[in-house]
Design a protein around this motif. Structure first.
Motif, PDB file in Angstrom:
ATOM      1  N   GLU A  51      70.646  37.155  43.987  1.00 44.45           N
ATOM      2  CA  GLU A  51      69.522  36.848  43.118  1.00 44.45           C
ATOM      3  C   GLU A  51      68.326  36.356  43.933  1.00 44.45           C
ATOM      4  N   ARG A  52      68.593  35.467  44.905  1.00 47.52           N
ATOM      5  CA  ARG A  52      67.483  34.937  45.704  1.00 47.52           C
ATOM      6  C   ARG A  52      66.751  36.056  46.443  1.00 47.52           C
ATOM      7  N   VAL A  53      67.486  36.906  47.147  1.00 46.62           N
ATOM      8  CA  VAL A  53      66.854  37.973  47.922  1.00 46.62           C
ATOM      9  C   VAL A  53      66.100  38.924  46.993  1.00 46.62           C
ATOM     10  N   SER A  54      66.642  39.198  45.834  1.00 43.26           N
ATOM     11  CA  SER A  54      65.946  40.047  44.855  1.00 43.26           C
ATOM     12  C   SER A  54      64.622  39.421  44.439  1.00 43.26           C
ATOM     13  N   GLN A  55      64.640  38.146  44.124  1.00 41.15           N
ATOM     14  CA  GLN A  55      63.415  37.492  43.669  1.00 41.15           C
ATOM     15  C   GLN A  55      62.392  37.340  44.791  1.00 41.15           C
ATOM     16  N   TYR A  56      62.847  37.068  46.011  1.00 43.33           N
ATOM     17  CA  TYR A  56      61.910  37.006  47.142  1.00 43.33           C
ATOM     18  C   TYR A  56      61.275  38.387  47.374  1.00 43.33           C
ATOM     19  N   SER A  57      62.076  39.428  47.238  1.00 45.48           N
ATOM     20  CA  SER A  57      61.555  40.793  47.403  1.00 45.48           C
ATOM     21  C   SER A  57      60.513  41.103  46.341  1.00 45.48           C
ATOM     22  N   ARG A  58      60.766  40.673  45.110  1.00 45.15           N
ATOM     23  CA  ARG A  58      59.797  40.871  44.021  1.00 45.15           C
ATOM     24  C   ARG A  58      58.481  40.173  44.356  1.00 45.15           C
ATOM     25  N   LEU A  59      58.564  38.932  44.829  1.00 41.65           N
ATOM     26  CA  LEU A  59      57.353  38.188  45.175  1.00 41.65           C
ATOM     27  C   LEU A  59      56.514  38.951  46.200  1.00 41.65           C
ATOM     28  N   ILE A  60      57.165  39.479  47.224  1.00 45.63           N
ATOM     29  CA  ILE A  60      56.427  40.199  48.266  1.00 45.63           C
ATOM     30  C   ILE A  60      55.822  41.488  47.721  1.00 45.63           C
ATOM     31  N   ALA A  61      56.618  42.270  46.991  1.00 48.55           N
ATOM     32  CA  ALA A  61      56.108  43.540  46.451  1.00 48.55           C
ATOM     33  C   ALA A  61      54.910  43.298  45.536  1.00 48.55           C
ATOM     34  N   GLU A  62      55.034  42.335  44.644  1.00 47.52           N
ATOM     35  CA  GLU A  62      53.927  42.052  43.727  1.00 47.52           C
ATOM     36  C   GLU A  62      52.722  41.515  44.478  1.00 47.52           C
ATOM     37  N   GLY A  63      52.955  40.738  45.523  1.00 45.51           N
ATOM     38  CA  GLY A  63      51.857  40.225  46.335  1.00 45.51           C
ATOM     39  C   GLY A  63      51.132  41.333  47.080  1.00 45.51           C
ATOM     40  N   LEU A  64      51.875  42.281  47.629  1.00 41.41           N
ATOM     41  CA  LEU A  64      51.256  43.427  48.306  1.00 41.41           C
ATOM     42  C   LEU A  64      50.381  44.203  47.323  1.00 41.41           C
ATOM     43  N   ARG A  65      50.911  44.433  46.128  1.00 40.16           N
ATOM     44  CA  ARG A  65      50.155  45.203  45.130  1.00 40.16           C
ATOM     45  C   ARG A  65      48.896  44.454  44.693  1.00 40.16           C
ATOM     46  N   ARG A  66      49.013  43.135  44.502  1.00 39.10           N
ATOM     47  CA  ARG A  66      47.834  42.341  44.120  1.00 39.10           C
ATOM     48  C   ARG A  66      46.745  42.408  45.189  1.00 39.10           C
ATOM     49  N   GLN A  67      47.167  42.542  46.445  1.00 39.67           N
ATOM     50  CA  GLN A  67      46.189  42.628  47.535  1.00 39.67           C
ATOM     51  C   GLN A  67      45.676  44.059  47.738  1.00 39.67           C
ATOM     52  N   GLY A  68      46.079  44.972  46.874  1.00 42.07           N
ATOM     53  CA  GLY A  68      45.600  46.340  46.945  1.00 42.07           C
ATOM     54  C   GLY A  68      46.294  47.183  48.000  1.00 42.07           C
ATOM     55  N   LEU A  69      47.449  46.741  48.467  1.00 37.35           N
ATOM     56  CA  LEU A  69      48.202  47.466  49.496  1.00 37.35           C
ATOM     57  C   LEU A  69      49.321  48.280  48.848  1.00 37.35           C
ATOM     58  N   TYR A  70      49.491  49.509  49.305  1.00 34.27           N
ATOM     59  CA  TYR A  70      50.580  50.388  48.850  1.00 34.27           C
ATOM     60  C   TYR A  70      50.586  50.579  47.335  1.00 34.27           C
ATOM     61  N   THR A  71      49.415  50.539  46.716  1.00 35.71           N
ATOM     62  CA  THR A  71      49.360  50.624  45.253  1.00 35.71           C
ATOM     63  C   THR A  71      49.852  51.968  44.725  1.00 35.71           C
ATOM     64  N   GLU A  72      49.771  53.018  45.558  1.00 36.76           N
ATOM     65  CA  GLU A  72      50.294  54.316  45.109  1.00 36.76           C
ATOM     66  C   GLU A  72      51.813  54.328  45.093  1.00 36.76           C
ATOM     67  N   LEU A  73      52.438  53.432  45.830  1.00 34.31           N
ATOM     68  CA  LEU A  73      53.898  53.359  45.919  1.00 34.31           C
ATOM     69  C   LEU A  73      54.470  52.250  45.048  1.00 34.31           C
ATOM     70  N   ILE A  74      53.864  51.073  45.117  1.00 33.74           N
ATOM     71  CA  ILE A  74      54.419  49.895  44.434  1.00 33.74           C
ATOM     72  C   ILE A  74      53.990  49.896  42.970  1.00 33.74           C
ATOM     73  N   THR A  75      54.749  50.605  42.167  1.00 32.13           N
ATOM     74  CA  THR A  75      54.563  50.620  40.715  1.00 32.13           C
ATOM     75  C   THR A  75      55.548  49.626  40.110  1.00 32.13           C
ATOM     76  N   ASP A  76      55.461  49.431  38.802  1.00 30.72           N
ATOM     77  CA  ASP A  76      56.438  48.559  38.137  1.00 30.72           C
ATOM     78  C   ASP A  76      57.850  49.108  38.322  1.00 30.72           C
ATOM     79  N   ASP A  77      58.019  50.419  38.185  1.00 30.31           N
ATOM     80  CA  ASP A  77      59.350  51.021  38.339  1.00 30.31           C
ATOM     81  C   ASP A  77      59.867  50.859  39.767  1.00 30.31           C
ATOM     82  N   TRP A  78      58.998  51.060  40.752  1.00 30.50           N
ATOM     83  CA  TRP A  78      59.398  50.902  42.156  1.00 30.50           C
ATOM     84  C   TRP A  78      59.849  49.470  42.415  1.00 30.50           C
ATOM     85  N   THR A  79      59.103  48.511  41.883  1.00 25.20           N
ATOM     86  CA  THR A  79      59.458  47.100  42.072  1.00 25.20           C
ATOM     87  C   THR A  79      60.798  46.793  41.412  1.00 25.20           C
ATOM     88  N   GLU A  80      61.040  47.341  40.232  1.00 24.98           N
ATOM     89  CA  GLU A  80      62.338  47.113  39.571  1.00 24.98           C
ATOM     90  C   GLU A  80      63.475  47.744  40.367  1.00 24.98           C
TER      91      GLU A  80
END
Length: 192
Positions: free
Chosen positions: A1-30
């Motif tokens: 659970e911890r590693v999953s949630q840390y991974s979510r934080l990073i993916a969402e943070g990358l997307r918020r910063q406009g990085l990898y937005t073509e790849l990091i969709t909601d489905d990709w993050t899930e």
């Protein structure tokens, strides 16, 4: 659970910063969150004498331990082919195989460099290391959040993707809060 949630934080943070937005969709993050617990599935084939060893591994034991990446990837590839599932098992295979690769090419099993490493594995790698540092293991005591952040922060461009490090550092407080929350939940679930 911890590693999953840390991974979510990073993916969402990358997307918020406009990085990898073509790849990091909601489905990709899930898919990333669902795949994260599979990163060490290959360890089922590693002897407990190595997994639970209280001291440092010998060179021979380290080589055996490294095989968990290829074993895990082969296992998830077989499940993917057998079940025909896309997404999360494919990502799980890539993560299992590549989560010990390093940005500088000094990782294993293939010595991939920089963006040759799948993004999901680059994210998971940092999340996994943060978790390993901040939790007790048979061979070490848990580090404090501050110690782990400092150690990881020094490894941008060598062990870790610099963009992933930057997002991690910008969200260090969220990592600490998540770590504490999940540790509290784990204590509540453990019978007295």
């Amino acid at each position: 659970e911890r590693v999953s949630q840390y991974s979510r934080l990073i993916a969402e943070g990358l997307r918020r910063q406009g990085l990898y937005t073509e790849l990091i969709t909601d489905d990709w993050t899930e898919d990333l969150v669902r795949s994260a617990p599979l990163h060490d599935v290959g360890k089922v084939a590693i002897p407990d004498s190595i997994l639970k060893k209280p001291g440092p591994l010998t060179n021979a034991e380290r080589e055996v331990m490294k095989t968990h990446t290829t074993i895990g990837a082969a296992t998830l590839e077989a499940a993917h082919v057998e079940g025909g599932a896309r997404g999360f098992l494919e990502m799980g295979r890539d993560i299992a195989l590549c989560h010990h690769e390093r940005w500088d090419g000094e990782g294993y099993p293939r010595g991939l460099v920089a963006s040759e490493i799948p993004l999901a594995a680059r994210i998971l790698s940092l999340a996994d290391v943060y978790d390993a540092l901040t939790t007790s293991r048979p061979y070490k005591e848990a580090w404090s959040h501050a110690e782990a952040v400092a150690w990881i922060g020094e490894r941008g461009g060598s062990q870790f993707d610099p963009e992933v490090i930057a997002v991690f550092l910008s969200q260090r407080d969220e990592f600490d809060t998540t770590r504490e929350r999940l540790a509290d939940e784990e204590r509540e679930e453990t019978p007295a």
